[in-house]
Design a protein around this motif. Structure first.
Motif, PDB file in Angstrom:
ATOM      1  N   LEU A  30      73.956  84.802 -30.170  1.00 41.78           N
ATOM      2  CA  LEU A  30      74.065  84.188 -31.485  1.00 41.78           C
ATOM      3  C   LEU A  30      73.754  85.236 -32.538  1.00 41.78           C
ATOM      4  O   LEU A  30      72.720  85.900 -32.469  1.00 41.78           O
ATOM      5  N   LYS A  31      74.645  85.372 -33.504  1.00 44.33           N
ATOM      6  CA  LYS A  31      74.395  86.291 -34.609  1.00 44.33           C
ATOM      7  C   LYS A  31      75.141  85.797 -35.837  1.00 44.33           C
ATOM      8  O   LYS A  31      75.997  84.920 -35.738  1.00 44.33           O
ATOM      9  N   GLY A  32      74.798  86.325 -36.963  1.00 46.17           N
ATOM     10  CA  GLY A  32      75.464  85.948 -38.203  1.00 46.17           C
ATOM     11  C   GLY A  32      75.182  84.508 -38.589  1.00 46.17           C
ATOM     12  O   GLY A  32      74.070  84.014 -38.455  1.00 46.17           O
ATOM     13  N   MET A  33      76.226  83.831 -39.059  1.00 49.23           N
ATOM     14  CA  MET A  33      76.050  82.467 -39.548  1.00 49.23           C
ATOM     15  C   MET A  33      75.771  81.465 -38.427  1.00 49.23           C
ATOM     16  O   MET A  33      75.166  80.423 -38.675  1.00 49.23           O
ATOM     17  N   ALA A  34      76.188  81.773 -37.208  1.00 48.60           N
ATOM     18  CA  ALA A  34      75.841  80.892 -36.084  1.00 48.60           C
ATOM     19  C   ALA A  34      74.330  80.880 -35.879  1.00 48.60           C
ATOM     20  O   ALA A  34      73.723  79.815 -35.706  1.00 48.60           O
ATOM     21  N   LEU A  35      73.728  82.058 -35.933  1.00 43.04           N
ATOM     22  CA  LEU A  35      72.272  82.144 -35.820  1.00 43.04           C
ATOM     23  C   LEU A  35      71.607  81.481 -37.019  1.00 43.04           C
ATOM     24  O   LEU A  35      70.623  80.757 -36.870  1.00 43.04           O
ATOM     25  N   GLY A  36      72.151  81.705 -38.205  1.00 46.59           N
ATOM     26  CA  GLY A  36      71.602  81.091 -39.413  1.00 46.59           C
ATOM     27  C   GLY A  36      71.634  79.573 -39.354  1.00 46.59           C
ATOM     28  O   GLY A  36      70.706  78.902 -39.803  1.00 46.59           O
ATOM     29  N   THR A  37      72.692  79.012 -38.782  1.00 40.02           N
ATOM     30  CA  THR A  37      72.810  77.561 -38.658  1.00 40.02           C
ATOM     31  C   THR A  37      71.764  77.002 -37.699  1.00 40.02           C
ATOM     32  O   THR A  37      71.104  75.994 -38.004  1.00 40.02           O
ATOM     33  N   ILE A  38      71.585  77.656 -36.570  1.00 41.70           N
ATOM     34  CA  ILE A  38      70.574  77.212 -35.603  1.00 41.70           C
ATOM     35  C   ILE A  38      69.177  77.321 -36.207  1.00 41.70           C
ATOM     36  O   ILE A  38      68.350  76.414 -36.063  1.00 41.70           O
ATOM     37  N   VAL A  39      68.921  78.405 -36.915  1.00 40.25           N
ATOM     38  CA  VAL A  39      67.622  78.586 -37.570  1.00 40.25           C
ATOM     39  C   VAL A  39      67.400  77.495 -38.617  1.00 40.25           C
ATOM     40  O   VAL A  39      66.298  76.940 -38.732  1.00 40.25           O
TER      41      VAL A  39
END
Length: 69
Positions: A30-39
């Protein structure tokens, strides 16, 4: 942005989404906006748990049953 929780949520999501941070779970990365969404989901749920446990001190008066007004 009158509540500190909104500022914290926005800054954590932007930093994790834009900074280039990455998290790997086995073969999934997970990186970028996918990581941001999970966070964002995790931090929002954490804030909700804190609110329900009443360990925050910036409750709205309409959410707090002890505040009659």
């Amino acid at each position: 942005y009158t509540k500190s929780r909104n500022l914290i949520l926005t800054s954590v999501v932007l930093i994790s989404g834009i900074s280039g941070a990455a998290v790997k779970f086995g073969t999934i990365e997970l990186k970028g906006m996918a990581l941001g969404t999970i966070v964002a989901v995790v931090v929002s749920l954490t804030f909700e748990v804190f609110t329900r446990m009443r360990v925050v001190n910036d409750l709205d008066t309409d959410q707090d049953p002890s505040c009659k007004g």
